[in-house]
Design a protein around this motif. Structure first.
Motif, mmCIF file in Angstrom:
data_model
loop_
_atom_site.group_PDB
_atom_site.id
_atom_site.type_symbol
_atom_site.label_atom_id
_atom_site.label_comp_id
_atom_site.label_asym_id
_atom_site.label_seq_id
_atom_site.Cartn_x
_atom_site.Cartn_y
_atom_site.Cartn_z
ATOM 1 N N CYS A 111 0.795 -1.227 0.000
ATOM 2 C CA CYS A 111 0.000 0.000 0.000
ATOM 3 C C CYS A 111 0.825 1.274 0.000
ATOM 4 C CB CYS A 111 -0.944 -0.003 1.198
ATOM 5 S SG CYS A 111 -2.269 -1.213 1.031
ATOM 6 N N GLY A 112 2.120 1.158 -0.229
ATOM 7 C CA GLY A 112 2.943 2.354 -0.337
ATOM 8 C C GLY A 112 3.207 3.065 0.976
ATOM 9 N N PHE A 113 3.143 2.346 2.094
ATOM 10 C CA PHE A 113 3.490 2.949 3.377
ATOM 11 C C PHE A 113 4.963 3.349 3.343
ATOM 12 C CE2 PHE A 113 -0.489 1.490 4.639
ATOM 13 C CZ PHE A 113 -0.766 1.765 5.964
ATOM 14 N N GLN A 114 5.350 4.225 4.261
ATOM 15 C CA GLN A 114 6.742 4.669 4.366
ATOM 16 C C GLN A 114 7.110 4.767 5.840
ATOM 17 O OE1 GLN A 114 6.889 8.460 2.397
ATOM 18 N NE2 GLN A 114 6.833 7.552 0.362
ATOM 19 N N PHE A 115 8.402 4.815 6.114
ATOM 20 C CA PHE A 115 8.871 5.068 7.474
ATOM 21 C C PHE A 115 9.029 6.571 7.650
ATOM 22 C CE2 PHE A 115 10.439 0.666 7.003
ATOM 23 C CZ PHE A 115 9.866 0.118 8.143
ATOM 24 N N ASP A 116 8.546 7.095 8.779
ATOM 25 C CA ASP A 116 8.756 8.507 9.069
ATOM 26 C C ASP A 116 10.141 8.696 9.686
ATOM 27 O OD1 ASP A 116 8.545 7.752 11.748
ATOM 28 O OD2 ASP A 116 6.586 8.661 12.051
ATOM 29 N N LYS A 117 10.460 9.907 10.096
ATOM 30 C CA LYS A 117 11.781 10.221 10.637
ATOM 31 C C LYS A 117 12.094 9.458 11.921
ATOM 32 C CE LYS A 117 11.917 14.787 8.597
ATOM 33 N NZ LYS A 117 11.922 16.226 8.801
ATOM 34 N N LYS A 118 11.047 9.063 12.656
ATOM 35 C CA LYS A 118 11.242 8.325 13.903
ATOM 36 C C LYS A 118 11.282 6.812 13.686
ATOM 37 C CE LYS A 118 8.986 11.811 16.729
ATOM 38 N NZ LYS A 118 7.870 12.089 17.653
ATOM 39 N N GLY A 119 11.137 6.380 12.431
ATOM 40 C CA GLY A 119 11.173 4.952 12.145
ATOM 41 C C GLY A 119 9.824 4.262 12.264
ATOM 42 N N ASN A 120 8.747 5.052 12.392
ATOM 43 C CA ASN A 120 7.409 4.486 12.459
ATOM 44 C C ASN A 120 6.832 4.332 11.059
ATOM 45 O OD1 ASN A 120 7.324 4.529 15.345
ATOM 46 N ND2 ASN A 120 6.903 6.717 15.260
ATOM 47 N N LEU A 121 6.056 3.279 10.856
ATOM 48 C CA LEU A 121 5.409 3.019 9.582
ATOM 49 C C LEU A 121 4.200 3.934 9.448
ATOM 50 C CD1 LEU A 121 5.869 1.026 7.252
ATOM 51 C CD2 LEU A 121 4.278 -0.514 8.360
ATOM 52 N N THR A 122 4.128 4.715 8.384
ATOM 53 C CA THR A 122 3.003 5.625 8.194
ATOM 54 C C THR A 122 2.462 5.483 6.780
ATOM 55 O OG1 THR A 122 4.423 7.446 7.464
ATOM 56 C CG2 THR A 122 3.927 7.330 9.817
ATOM 57 N N GLY A 123 1.214 5.824 6.624
ATOM 58 C CA GLY A 123 0.588 5.785 5.318
ATOM 59 C C GLY A 123 -0.877 5.450 5.444
ATOM 60 N N GLU A 124 -1.503 5.250 4.306
ATOM 61 C CA GLU A 124 -2.918 4.905 4.275
ATOM 62 C C GLU A 124 -3.121 3.695 3.382
ATOM 63 O OE1 GLU A 124 -5.832 7.916 3.599
ATOM 64 O OE2 GLU A 124 -4.562 9.444 4.493
ATOM 65 N N ILE A 125 -4.089 2.914 3.750
ATOM 66 C CA ILE A 125 -4.438 1.739 2.957
ATOM 67 C C ILE A 125 -4.993 2.197 1.621
ATOM 68 C CG2 ILE A 125 -6.025 -0.232 2.853
ATOM 69 C CD1 ILE A 125 -3.717 -0.608 4.779
ATOM 70 N N GLN A 126 -4.532 1.567 0.558
ATOM 71 C CA GLN A 126 -5.000 1.871 -0.784
ATOM 72 C C GLN A 126 -6.355 1.196 -1.008
ATOM 73 O OE1 GLN A 126 -3.070 3.880 -2.804
ATOM 74 N NE2 GLN A 126 -1.751 4.028 -1.013
ATOM 75 N N ASP A 127 -7.042 1.593 -2.067
ATOM 76 C CA ASP A 127 -8.246 0.877 -2.460
ATOM 77 C C ASP A 127 -7.866 -0.550 -2.780
ATOM 78 O OD1 ASP A 127 -9.647 3.664 -4.298
ATOM 79 O OD2 ASP A 127 -9.983 3.033 -2.232
ATOM 80 N N LYS A 128 -8.783 -1.476 -2.558
ATOM 81 C CA LYS A 128 -8.482 -2.895 -2.738
ATOM 82 C C LYS A 128 -7.985 -3.186 -4.149
ATOM 83 C CE LYS A 128 -10.153 -7.365 -1.420
ATOM 84 N NZ LYS A 128 -11.115 -8.069 -0.596
ATOM 85 N N LYS A 129 -8.543 -2.520 -5.142
ATOM 86 C CA LYS A 129 -8.126 -2.760 -6.529
ATOM 87 C C LYS A 129 -6.669 -2.362 -6.764
ATOM 88 C CE LYS A 129 -10.155 1.505 -8.448
ATOM 89 N NZ LYS A 129 -9.548 2.350 -7.528
#
Length: 179
Positions: free
Chosen positions: A155-173
């Motif tokens: 879903c294209g998540f990324q790590f922020d500066k603190k090393g936490n996984l951030t992002g949003e779930i993509q549409d299922k398609k």
């Protein structure tokens, strides 16, 4: 939408859901309070109000899981999942997580399940799997990294500066794991 609006709309449903999982009204009140603290502090991050109810129930479910984990109790995960009747047509992190975990090699999946779902201590897992403690620790850490990588790939998540996984779930398609 404010936290008060969310409380008015969903607090009774969330409390009933939590009670159905912990079977104790006092504990349920504590978990509900924890749930609404998280809702209050993160409400600004919700981008689609149509997903508010499922988002609130996801927070409540995670709060219940945290309670079970911190009290070092186990529960039947299959029943927990099947009793969670939230709108099925919404694509959530749970859908991706399920797919990511299913794609893990068993040597990573099994120790991760015993540790993070069953709440067993790593030394007990090592004994159960008849392997060294260092191997068990490595497998659990590797599994966690593979899950994070799965969310990045899926879903294209990324790590922020603190090393936490951030992002949003993509549409299922658009999701590479849950298609």
């Amino acid at each position: 939408m404010t936290t008060k609006d969310v409380w008015t709309s969903y607090s009774d449903d969330l409390k009933n859901f939590i009670i159905s999982k912990v079977k104790n009204a006092e504990i349920a009140d504590d978990i509900l309070q924890d749930t609404f603290m998280k809702i209050h502090t993160n409400l600004h991050t919700l981008k689609d109000l149509n997903k508010l109810k499922s988002w609130c129930f996801t927070i409540a479910r995670n709060s219940v899981l945290n309670y079970w984990k911190t009290t070092n109790q186990t529960f039947e995960i299959a029943n927990f999942e099947s009793e969670t009747n939230i709108i099925d047509d919404i694509h959530t992190e749970k859908d991706c997580l399920r797919g990511i975990i299913q794609n893990l090699l068993e040597k990573y999946r099994k120790p991760l399940f015993l540790s993070d779902i069953k709440g067993l201590k790593q030394k007990d897992i090592a004994l159960k799997l008849e392997q060294s403690l260092s191997t068990t620790k490595s497998q659990i850490q590797r599994a966690r990294k593979l899950i994070a990588k799965g969310f990045i790939d899926c879903c294209g998540f990324q790590f922020d500066k603190k090393g936490n996984l951030t992002g949003e779930i993509q549409d299922k398609k658009d999701c590479k794991v849950c298609k």
